[in-house]
Scaffold this motif. Structure first.
Motif, PDB file in Angstrom:
ATOM      1  N   THR A   1       7.187   7.975  -4.709  1.00  0.00           N
ATOM      2  CA  THR A   1       6.654   7.038  -5.663  1.00  0.00           C
ATOM      3  C   THR A   1       5.993   5.672  -5.099  1.00  0.00           C
ATOM      4  OG1 THR A   1       8.993   5.948  -5.783  1.00  0.00           O
ATOM      5  CG2 THR A   1       8.266   7.762  -7.437  1.00  0.00           C
ATOM      6  N   GLN A   2       6.195   5.699  -3.806  1.00  0.00           N
ATOM      7  CA  GLN A   2       5.598   4.660  -3.001  1.00  0.00           C
ATOM      8  C   GLN A   2       4.648   5.055  -1.881  1.00  0.00           C
ATOM      9  OE1 GLN A   2       8.288   1.144  -2.152  1.00  0.00           O
ATOM     10  NE2 GLN A   2       9.981   2.655  -2.662  1.00  0.00           N
ATOM     11  N   PRO A   3       3.380   5.671  -2.129  1.00  0.00           N
ATOM     12  CA  PRO A   3       2.704   6.283  -1.211  1.00  0.00           C
ATOM     13  C   PRO A   3       2.136   5.497  -0.214  1.00  0.00           C
ATOM     14  CG  PRO A   3       1.756   6.518  -3.296  1.00  0.00           C
ATOM     15  CD  PRO A   3       2.996   5.941  -3.694  1.00  0.00           C
ATOM     16  N   GLU A   4       1.756   4.326  -0.658  1.00  0.00           N
ATOM     17  CA  GLU A   4       1.033   3.263   0.271  1.00  0.00           C
ATOM     18  C   GLU A   4       1.867   2.780   1.099  1.00  0.00           C
ATOM     19  OE1 GLU A   4       1.218   3.148  -2.837  1.00  0.00           O
ATOM     20  OE2 GLU A   4      -1.186   3.018  -3.477  1.00  0.00           O
ATOM     21  N   ARG A   5       3.178   2.525   0.924  1.00  0.00           N
ATOM     22  CA  ARG A   5       4.287   2.142   1.889  1.00  0.00           C
ATOM     23  C   ARG A   5       4.700   3.280   2.771  1.00  0.00           C
ATOM     24  NH1 ARG A   5       9.890   1.499   0.816  1.00  0.00           N
ATOM     25  NH2 ARG A   5      10.781  -0.119   2.771  1.00  0.00           N
ATOM     26  N   LEU A   6       4.691   4.392   2.001  1.00  0.00           N
ATOM     27  CA  LEU A   6       5.190   5.758   2.950  1.00  0.00           C
ATOM     28  C   LEU A   6       4.218   5.627   3.940  1.00  0.00           C
ATOM     29  CD1 LEU A   6       7.007   8.211   2.706  1.00  0.00           C
ATOM     30  CD2 LEU A   6       5.089   9.542   1.728  1.00  0.00           C
ATOM     31  N   ALA A   7       3.049   5.716   3.783  1.00  0.00           N
ATOM     32  CA  ALA A   7       1.685   5.879   4.855  1.00  0.00           C
ATOM     33  C   ALA A   7       1.911   4.620   5.861  1.00  0.00           C
ATOM     34  CB  ALA A   7       0.263   6.047   4.062  1.00  0.00           C
ATOM     35  N   ALA A   8       2.125   3.645   5.242  1.00  0.00           N
ATOM     36  CA  ALA A   8       2.159   2.369   6.065  1.00  0.00           C
ATOM     37  C   ALA A   8       3.420   2.540   7.328  1.00  0.00           C
ATOM     38  CB  ALA A   8       2.498   0.799   5.301  1.00  0.00           C
ATOM     39  N   GLY A   9       4.274   3.179   6.745  1.00  0.00           N
ATOM     40  CA  GLY A   9       5.755   3.331   7.835  1.00  0.00           C
ATOM     41  C   GLY A   9       4.962   4.326   9.003  1.00  0.00           C
ATOM     42  N   ILE A  10       4.152   5.328   8.590  1.00  0.00           N
ATOM     43  CA  ILE A  10       3.862   6.032   9.664  1.00  0.00           C
ATOM     44  C   ILE A  10       2.721   5.592  10.745  1.00  0.00           C
ATOM     45  CG2 ILE A  10       2.500   8.208  10.131  1.00  0.00           C
ATOM     46  CD1 ILE A  10       3.933   9.361   7.341  1.00  0.00           C
ATOM     47  N   ASP A  11       1.971   4.677   9.949  1.00  0.00           N
ATOM     48  CA  ASP A  11       0.897   3.898  10.718  1.00  0.00           C
ATOM     49  C   ASP A  11       1.609   2.962  11.791  1.00  0.00           C
ATOM     50  OD1 ASP A  11      -1.006   5.561   9.617  1.00  0.00           O
ATOM     51  OD2 ASP A  11      -1.773   4.162   8.203  1.00  0.00           O
ATOM     52  N   ASP A  12       2.600   2.409  11.202  1.00  0.00           N
ATOM     53  CA  ASP A  12       3.477   1.385  12.061  1.00  0.00           C
ATOM     54  C   ASP A  12       3.972   2.249  13.136  1.00  0.00           C
ATOM     55  OD1 ASP A  12       4.897  -1.312  12.345  1.00  0.00           O
ATOM     56  OD2 ASP A  12       6.463   0.075  12.260  1.00  0.00           O
ATOM     57  N   ALA A  13       4.591   3.537  12.930  1.00  0.00           N
ATOM     58  CA  ALA A  13       5.331   3.958  13.952  1.00  0.00           C
ATOM     59  C   ALA A  13       4.210   4.584  15.168  1.00  0.00           C
ATOM     60  CB  ALA A  13       5.944   5.276  13.398  1.00  0.00           C
ATOM     61  N   LEU A  14       3.091   4.918  14.462  1.00  0.00           N
ATOM     62  CA  LEU A  14       2.194   5.485  15.413  1.00  0.00           C
ATOM     63  C   LEU A  14       1.555   4.669  16.248  1.00  0.00           C
ATOM     64  CD1 LEU A  14       0.033   8.236  13.127  1.00  0.00           C
ATOM     65  CD2 LEU A  14       1.493   8.795  15.098  1.00  0.00           C
ATOM     66  N   ARG A  15       1.275   3.330  15.614  1.00  0.00           N
ATOM     67  CA  ARG A  15       0.814   2.108  16.418  1.00  0.00           C
ATOM     68  C   ARG A  15       1.889   1.712  17.555  1.00  0.00           C
ATOM     69  NH1 ARG A  15       0.386  -1.058  12.529  1.00  0.00           N
ATOM     70  NH2 ARG A  15      -1.671  -0.895  11.995  1.00  0.00           N
ATOM     71  N   ARG A  16       2.997   1.504  17.236  1.00  0.00           N
ATOM     72  CA  ARG A  16       4.155   1.380  18.320  1.00  0.00           C
ATOM     73  C   ARG A  16       4.281   2.424  19.298  1.00  0.00           C
ATOM     74  NH1 ARG A  16       8.318  -2.173  16.095  1.00  0.00           N
ATOM     75  NH2 ARG A  16       7.643  -2.956  14.130  1.00  0.00           N
ATOM     76  N   VAL A  17       3.848   3.651  19.048  1.00  0.00           N
ATOM     77  CA  VAL A  17       3.888   4.778  20.108  1.00  0.00           C
ATOM     78  C   VAL A  17       2.592   4.536  20.829  1.00  0.00           C
ATOM     79  CG1 VAL A  17       3.528   7.340  20.479  1.00  0.00           C
ATOM     80  CG2 VAL A  17       5.241   6.542  18.661  1.00  0.00           C
ATOM     81  N   ALA A  18       1.495   4.158  20.251  1.00  0.00           N
ATOM     82  CA  ALA A  18       0.496   4.192  21.095  1.00  0.00           C
ATOM     83  C   ALA A  18       0.469   2.901  21.956  1.00  0.00           C
ATOM     84  CB  ALA A  18      -0.816   3.752  20.203  1.00  0.00           C
TER      85      ALA A  18
END
Length: 231
Positions: A206-223
């Protein structure tokens, strides 16, 4: 379902397993200022896995039911991400190029065949003239994990290898895990960002934007972590 099980096996790095042994960065004679990143960095779908689901404790039937529940949850999470046009691979590659640029390294994406398996490549396509190194970044799994009666948090598991474009010599090889189920000796681990926590599946979808933002934040930290390993 088989692909999901394989992906989770990579996330569930047991502390009892044989320690992972990476290859620390070895600088070539001339400082690396230009690299090419091999394409197909992420799998197609995100995972949504509960590491200690109770139905898995009730034999074959319980295990089959559990697998169905896990698959249904994964599908709903990916549908939620699709609803906001989430493009994790493009986003991740952009983060990686940006992080390299901030370290004074120019990077281009190198088109190549899709990986047959989520593994580092054994053969690399030719790089543009002047490229000093190839970066093989293989995200084996990404998405969300519940480590057992806890909240859902983003997770990423990735292998990275940097090779000399002329000689093929390995300059660096490492494994990075963001919020893995278990810690494994030798692996570079990153703690989850508390800003992206979900209580249950309904909370996620029910919070798809925040769901996607969490993945992007994790990917950015990995990069960002990967680039720090390249020096």
């Amino acid at each position: 379902m088989k692909k999901s099980v394989a992906a989770i096996a990579l996330l569930g790095l047991s502390a009892c397993a044989k320690p992972y042994v990476g290859t620390p960065y070895t600088a070539p004679a001339a400082p690396v200022t230009s690299v090419a990143i091999v394409d197909d960095t992420l799998p197609e779908d995100a995972v949504a896995y509960e590491a200690a689901s109770t139905m898995g404790n009730f034999g074959l039937i319980g295990g089959l039911i559990d697998a169905g529940v896990q698959a249904s949850r994964r599908d709903r999470v990916n549908e939620a991400l699709d609803s906001v046009n989430h493009t994790p691979e493009a986003n991740f590659e952009s983060y990686l190029v940006s992080a390299l640029a901030q370290s004074g390294i120019a990077a281009v994406m190198l088109a190549g065949p899709d990986r047959e398996k989520r593994e580092l490549l054994s053969d690399y396509p030719g790089a543009p003239q002047g490229t000093q190194a190839l970066v093989d970044f293989n995200v084996t799994a990404y998405g969300y994990v519940n480590a057992g009666n806890q909240n859902w948090r983003p997770t990423v598991s990735a292998d990275i290898k940097m090779v000399d474009a002329l000689t093929g010599k390995t300059l660096m090889e490492n494994r990075i895990v963001y919020n893995g189920v278990d810690a494994q000796a030798g692996v570079v681990t990153i703690a989850a960002n508390p800003a992206y926590v979900f209580e249950n599946r309904e909370d996620m979808i029910t919070q798809p934007e925040r769901l996607a933002a969490g993945i992007d934040d994790a990917l950015r930290r990995v990069a960002d972590t990967a680039v720090r390993l390249m020096r």
